[in-house]
Design a protein around this motif. Structure first.
Motif, short mmCIF file in Angstrom:
data_model
loop_
_atom_site.label_atom_id
_atom_site.label_comp_id
_atom_site.label_asym_id
_atom_site.label_seq_id
_atom_site.Cartn_x
_atom_site.Cartn_y
_atom_site.Cartn_z
N THR A 34 0.94 -1.01 -0.11
CA THR A 34 -0.10 -0.06 0.05
C THR A 34 0.95 1.28 -0.04
OG1 THR A 34 -0.01 -0.09 2.41
CG2 THR A 34 -1.78 -1.27 1.34
N ASN A 35 0.24 2.40 -0.16
CA ASN A 35 0.92 3.66 0.01
C ASN A 35 1.98 3.92 -0.95
OD1 ASN A 35 -0.70 4.49 2.36
ND2 ASN A 35 0.60 3.44 3.68
N PHE A 36 2.05 3.50 -2.07
CA PHE A 36 2.85 3.63 -3.16
C PHE A 36 2.93 5.13 -3.62
CE2 PHE A 36 5.90 2.09 -6.31
CZ PHE A 36 5.79 2.75 -7.41
N GLN A 37 4.16 5.62 -3.50
CA GLN A 37 4.51 6.89 -4.22
C GLN A 37 5.63 6.92 -4.89
OE1 GLN A 37 3.76 10.33 -1.49
NE2 GLN A 37 3.18 8.74 0.05
N SER A 38 5.80 7.80 -5.80
CA SER A 38 7.10 7.77 -6.77
C SER A 38 7.25 9.07 -7.40
CB SER A 38 7.16 6.68 -7.98
OG SER A 38 5.91 7.15 -8.70
N GLY A 39 8.35 9.46 -7.78
CA GLY A 39 8.55 10.87 -8.24
C GLY A 39 10.03 11.10 -8.27
N PRO A 40 10.33 12.42 -8.87
CA PRO A 40 11.58 12.90 -9.12
C PRO A 40 12.18 13.40 -7.59
CG PRO A 40 10.17 14.38 -10.15
CD PRO A 40 9.45 13.29 -9.74
N ASN A 41 13.47 13.31 -7.40
CA ASN A 41 14.12 14.09 -6.27
C ASN A 41 13.84 15.63 -6.39
OD1 ASN A 41 15.44 14.82 -4.10
ND2 ASN A 41 17.18 13.94 -4.79
N VAL A 42 13.15 16.16 -5.64
CA VAL A 42 12.93 17.78 -5.68
C VAL A 42 13.43 18.33 -4.42
CG1 VAL A 42 10.72 17.55 -7.05
CG2 VAL A 42 10.79 17.53 -4.53
N SER A 43 14.50 17.63 -3.79
CA SER A 43 15.21 18.19 -2.49
C SER A 43 15.71 19.37 -2.86
CB SER A 43 15.85 17.13 -1.74
OG SER A 43 16.68 17.92 -0.83
N PHE A 51 20.88 10.80 -7.09
CA PHE A 51 19.93 9.84 -7.41
C PHE A 51 18.41 10.92 -7.75
CE2 PHE A 51 22.27 7.21 -4.36
CZ PHE A 51 22.05 5.99 -4.85
N SER A 52 18.29 10.49 -8.66
CA SER A 52 17.33 11.40 -9.47
C SER A 52 15.85 11.10 -9.10
CB SER A 52 17.35 11.44 -11.02
OG SER A 52 17.30 10.07 -11.45
N ASP A 53 15.42 9.94 -8.75
CA ASP A 53 14.10 9.56 -8.78
C ASP A 53 13.90 8.43 -7.68
OD1 ASP A 53 12.27 10.59 -11.60
OD2 ASP A 53 14.73 9.98 -11.86
N GLY A 54 12.63 8.13 -7.38
CA GLY A 54 12.42 7.13 -6.23
C GLY A 54 11.07 6.64 -6.20
N PHE A 55 11.09 5.63 -5.44
CA PHE A 55 9.48 5.21 -5.20
C PHE A 55 9.51 4.56 -3.77
CE2 PHE A 55 11.42 1.66 -7.49
CZ PHE A 55 11.06 0.49 -6.77
N MET A 56 8.63 4.51 -3.13
CA MET A 56 8.22 3.70 -1.80
C MET A 56 6.86 3.20 -1.60
SD MET A 56 8.08 6.86 0.68
CE MET A 56 6.41 7.58 1.14
N MET A 57 6.83 2.06 -0.80
CA MET A 57 5.54 1.25 -0.60
C MET A 57 5.80 0.70 0.82
SD MET A 57 7.83 -0.79 -2.64
CE MET A 57 6.86 -1.45 -4.22
#
Length: 129
Positions: A34-43, A51-57
């Motif tokens: 659940t709670n899948f999110q992804s996207g580019p590093n905007v820090s 590390f340009s992009d990532g995802f988590m779940m």
């Protein structure tokens, strides 16, 4: 959490396609997260180590995580993802946290399900569904 250092020729659309394929694994019998999110590093801090992009779940249990990791569809997507990364596996950082062993925050957090950040948009989370 998984952080990716894509090769420069891998387009944002291709990156998003990888993340959508991973998100859709929840539709496969035997895979549950659940709670899948992804996207580019905007820090703005500059500590992303390229590390340009990532995802988590989130997984409800270690068994759910191991089922995901061992599933042949996940392994096939992972193999293609590694081909798109700078230096293959060296362009990947996997960071797992066991939330059951860590102190919970006192306030409630807001769950966000199945969202990603589209680098071409205003930066606001957009639903995939």
């Amino acid at each position: 959490m998984v952080f990716c250092r894509f090769r420069c020729e891998v387009t944002p659309a291709c990156r998003l396609s990888f993340f959508e394929q991973i998100r859709r694994l929840t539709e496969v019998p035997g895979i549950a997260f659940t709670n899948f999110q992804s996207g580019p590093n905007v820090s703005p801090e500059g500590y992303g180590m390229s590390f340009s992009d990532g995802f988590m779940m989130d997984f409800a249990s270690r068994d759910d995580c191991f089922s995901y990791l061992a599933h042949p569809i996940h392994q096939a997507i992972g193999a293609r993802l590694l081909e798109a990364l700078e230096d293959g596996a060296q362009g990947l950082l996997v960071f797992d946290i066991d939330l059951e062993t860590h102190e919970k925050p006192s306030g409630k957090t807001r769950p966000v399900l199945h969202q990603y950040r589209n680098p071409g948009s205003s930066g606001a989370a957009q639903p995939n569904d």
